[in-house]
Design a protein around this motif. Structure first.
Motif, short mmCIF file in Angstrom:
data_model
loop_
_atom_site.label_atom_id
_atom_site.label_comp_id
_atom_site.label_asym_id
_atom_site.label_seq_id
_atom_site.Cartn_x
_atom_site.Cartn_y
_atom_site.Cartn_z
N GLU A 75 47.85 65.08 1.47
CA GLU A 75 47.79 64.90 0.40
C GLU A 75 49.20 63.64 -0.07
O GLU A 75 49.67 64.62 0.31
N LYS A 76 49.02 62.78 -0.32
CA LYS A 76 49.95 61.63 -0.53
C LYS A 76 49.05 60.71 -1.46
O LYS A 76 48.31 60.96 -1.69
N SER A 77 50.37 60.60 -3.40
CA SER A 77 49.60 60.34 -3.48
C SER A 77 49.31 58.64 -4.39
O SER A 77 48.48 58.14 -4.48
N TYR A 78 50.00 58.00 -3.03
CA TYR A 78 49.56 56.72 -3.55
C TYR A 78 49.06 55.94 -2.05
O TYR A 78 47.71 55.46 -2.17
N ILE A 79 48.17 56.92 -1.41
CA ILE A 79 46.60 57.09 -0.69
C ILE A 79 46.00 57.12 -1.77
O ILE A 79 45.09 56.05 -1.26
N LEU A 80 46.06 57.58 -2.73
CA LEU A 80 44.81 58.17 -3.80
C LEU A 80 45.06 56.78 -5.29
O LEU A 80 43.96 56.35 -5.13
N ASP A 81 45.84 56.21 -5.15
CA ASP A 81 46.06 54.91 -5.40
C ASP A 81 45.60 53.98 -4.83
O ASP A 81 45.34 53.46 -5.51
N GLN A 82 45.43 54.04 -4.28
CA GLN A 82 44.72 52.57 -3.34
C GLN A 82 43.64 52.75 -2.85
O GLN A 82 42.61 52.45 -3.11
N ILE A 83 43.00 53.95 -2.94
CA ILE A 83 41.77 54.54 -2.87
C ILE A 83 41.01 53.82 -4.55
O ILE A 83 40.49 53.30 -4.43
N LYS A 84 41.67 54.58 -5.67
CA LYS A 84 41.17 53.47 -6.63
C LYS A 84 40.93 52.32 -7.01
O LYS A 84 40.29 51.80 -7.16
N ASN A 85 42.29 50.99 -6.29
CA ASN A 85 42.09 50.72 -6.60
C ASN A 85 40.92 49.82 -5.56
O ASN A 85 40.44 48.91 -5.80
N LEU A 86 41.12 50.29 -4.21
CA LEU A 86 39.70 49.72 -3.98
C LEU A 86 38.43 49.89 -4.23
O LEU A 86 37.27 48.86 -3.81
N ASN A 87 38.10 50.78 -4.25
CA ASN A 87 37.38 51.41 -5.35
C ASN A 87 37.33 50.27 -6.47
O ASN A 87 35.23 50.06 -6.55
N LEU A 88 37.79 50.09 -7.59
CA LEU A 88 37.45 49.58 -8.29
C LEU A 88 37.30 47.47 -7.50
O LEU A 88 36.38 47.35 -8.41
N ARG A 89 37.76 47.25 -6.68
CA ARG A 89 37.08 45.72 -5.54
C ARG A 89 35.78 46.09 -5.21
O ARG A 89 35.09 44.95 -5.23
N ILE A 97 35.90 46.76 2.87
CA ILE A 97 36.68 47.62 2.15
C ILE A 97 36.10 48.67 2.45
O ILE A 97 37.27 49.98 2.24
N ALA A 98 34.72 49.30 2.54
CA ALA A 98 34.61 50.30 2.41
C ALA A 98 35.44 50.79 4.13
O ALA A 98 35.18 52.37 4.32
N THR A 99 35.34 50.16 5.13
CA THR A 99 36.43 51.28 6.29
C THR A 99 37.42 51.29 6.07
O THR A 99 38.17 52.01 6.39
N ILE A 100 38.36 50.44 4.99
CA ILE A 100 39.49 51.12 4.70
C ILE A 100 39.55 52.28 3.99
O ILE A 100 40.91 52.85 4.56
N ILE A 101 38.73 52.28 3.02
CA ILE A 101 37.87 53.86 2.41
C ILE A 101 37.96 54.46 3.41
O ILE A 101 38.64 55.48 2.80
N ARG A 102 37.34 54.83 4.56
CA ARG A 102 37.05 55.57 4.75
C ARG A 102 38.12 56.38 5.41
O ARG A 102 38.60 57.45 5.62
N GLY A 103 39.43 55.64 6.10
CA GLY A 103 39.70 55.61 6.80
C GLY A 103 41.00 56.19 5.57
O GLY A 103 41.98 57.06 6.39
N LEU A 104 41.57 55.63 4.63
CA LEU A 104 42.37 56.17 3.95
C LEU A 104 41.72 57.57 3.87
O LEU A 104 42.69 58.45 2.78
N LYS A 105 40.54 58.02 3.16
CA LYS A 105 39.88 59.47 2.75
C LYS A 105 40.27 59.78 3.73
O LYS A 105 40.90 61.56 3.39
N THR A 106 40.54 59.59 5.11
CA THR A 106 40.51 60.82 6.27
C THR A 106 42.09 60.44 6.01
O THR A 106 42.74 62.13 6.59
N SER A 107 43.25 60.25 5.90
CA SER A 107 44.69 60.44 6.14
C SER A 107 44.85 60.86 5.02
O SER A 107 45.18 61.84 4.62
N ASP A 145 42.92 63.49 3.44
CA ASP A 145 42.47 64.74 3.62
C ASP A 145 43.10 65.60 4.66
O ASP A 145 43.28 67.15 4.49
N GLN A 146 43.93 64.28 5.15
CA GLN A 146 44.44 65.57 6.11
C GLN A 146 45.99 66.09 5.80
O GLN A 146 47.07 66.81 6.09
#
Length: 131
Positions: free
Chosen positions: A44-58, A29-39, A41-42
């Motif tokens: 802004e897409k709201s669904y990526i932020l939602d995914q990061i929030k979900n992964l943060n809960l996990r 999950i940490a690896t996935i979050i790092r990849g999503l954070k990079t995406s 930052d490049q």
């Protein structure tokens, strides 16, 4: 009621494997979050932020899974020490707490898996609807 020294020792292999599985989930999950954070930052897409929030809960749930798993192992070892020192009743209670900690850890694991499955179903929803 008596408790032998071997009974708490039975949790060692199971708890160790569970903790290893929890750690692997955390690292994935940490690896996935790092990849999503990079995406994110490049561009802004709201669904990526939602995914990061979900992964943060996990990640938070996995931290608690690990906490209760380690607590279970600690209490089991402590119960063995008390058995060795011939404190039978206290060791029985500690071993019971160890089992309760392991149950809590497994319950949180089930919750985290449920969140994971829901997230994957949402991710695949558009593919399923195209059929």
């Amino acid at each position: 009621m008596t408790l032998s020294l071997e009974t708490p020792a039975l949790l060692f292999s199971a708890t160790s494997l569970i903790l290893l599985a929890y750690t692997n989930r955390f690292l994935t999950i940490a690896t996935i979050i790092r990849g999503l954070k990079t995406s994110y930052d490049q561009g802004e897409k709201s669904y990526i932020l939602d995914q990061i929030k979900n992964l943060n809960l996990r990640l938070t749930l996995i931290r608690y899974m690990q906490l209760f798993g380690v607590l279970s192992l600690f209490l089991s070892v402590f119960a063995m020490l008390l058995l060795f020192l011939e404190h039978q009743l206290t060791s029985i209670y500690l071993f019971g707490l160890s089992l309760l900690s392991l149950l809590i850890s497994l319950g949180i694991s089930f919750w985290e898996i449920s969140i994971s499955v829901k997230a994957l179903r949402l991710h695949l929803k558009d593919l399923i609807e195209k059929k």
